[in-house]
Scaffold this motif. Structure first.
Motif, PDB file in Angstrom:
ATOM      1  N   GLU A 185       4.260   4.145   7.159  1.00 29.45           N
ATOM      2  CA  GLU A 185       3.313   5.222   7.429  1.00 29.45           C
ATOM      3  C   GLU A 185       3.974   6.603   7.430  1.00 29.45           C
ATOM      4  OE1 GLU A 185       0.693   4.243  10.773  1.00 29.45           O
ATOM      5  OE2 GLU A 185       1.269   2.136  10.468  1.00 29.45           O
ATOM      6  N   HIS A 194       2.305   1.487   3.688  1.00 29.22           N
ATOM      7  CA  HIS A 194       1.404   2.631   3.898  1.00 29.22           C
ATOM      8  C   HIS A 194       2.132   3.973   3.905  1.00 29.22           C
ATOM      9  CE1 HIS A 194      -1.973  -0.059   4.667  1.00 29.22           C
ATOM     10  NE2 HIS A 194      -1.141  -0.784   5.389  1.00 29.22           N
ATOM     11  N   HIS A 234       0.806  -1.226   0.000  1.00 28.16           N
ATOM     12  CA  HIS A 234       0.000   0.000   0.000  1.00 28.16           C
ATOM     13  C   HIS A 234       0.840   1.278   0.000  1.00 28.16           C
ATOM     14  CE1 HIS A 234      -3.532  -2.496   0.509  1.00 28.16           C
ATOM     15  NE2 HIS A 234      -2.882  -3.140   1.456  1.00 28.16           N
TER      16      HIS A 234
END
Length: 203
Positions: free
Chosen positions: A93, A76, A54
């Motif tokens: 992230e 992410h 992702h």
């Protein structure tokens, strides 16, 4: 477009989406659910690149590995429009905003933000959860953050970086530095003449 480079082919998870105008070249692994948008370039110049799950690489971003510095981007993470990562490790992230730059040997910790046009200098270590403000420069280990007008302090904080030596193998004191640098680097880049086009990620 996908390319085989130096005998290595990109490996792309079947749930990842690569725009037809993106370039993915060489020893690149792209994980599940990734999105690589139009004009992005992901090129393994002798070292591997790994994108976790992702990861989003926005339009016209650049991700480049070298023989000396691989690239690893955690799950992410978003690499913004016109951002670049050269031979660095980026955690999970992370948000790299438009125009952010992360240089060779740097490590950006998980859940950090490198905001618009900010720079993470070579070999800097950005601790988890750090914010590098808009246009600021992150230097060193331990990390120091500088506004861009503090150029003398930025230079003083990184005297041993030896960018030409580490990245290009050329001593900074070489009298014809740019001649040596461009000829060596050009010779390395010329290996793309033998790249094998593989089509796009849709087969």
């Amino acid at each position: 477009m996908l390319y085989e480079h130096l005998g290595a082919r990109p490996r792309i998870h079947d749930t990842a989406v690569i725009a037809p105008t993106a370039v993915v070249s060489g020893d690149v692994e792209i994980g599940a659910g990734c999105q690589v948008l139009h004009g992005a370039v992901i090129t393994a110049e002798g070292g591997p690149i790994t994108l976790g799950a992702h990861v989003i690489v926005m339009e016209n971003a650049l991700v480049r590995a070298t023989a000396a510095n691989a690239v690893r981007i955690g799950d992410h993470t978003l690499v913004g429009t016109l951002a670049s990562i050269a031979g660095a490790t980026v955690g999970e992230e992370v948000f790299l905003a438009s125009g952010a730059r992360v240089f060779n040997g740097a490590i950006v910790g998980a859940r950090s933000e490198v905001r618009v046009n900010a720079i993470v200098q070579r070999r800097a270590r950005v601790p988890e959860g750090t914010v590098v403000p808009i246009g600021w420069v992150a230097v060193g280990d331990p990390l120091q953050l500088f506004s861009p007008d503090r150029d003398a302090e930025i230079a003083a904080a990184q005297p041993d970086l030896d960018f030409p030596g580490h990245v290009f193998g050329v001593d900074r004191d070489t009298p014809d530095l740019m001649v040596q640098l461009t000829e060596r680097y050009g010779s390395s880049l010329a290996r793309h003449a033998d790249d094998l086009p593989l089509g796009d990620a849709r087969g």
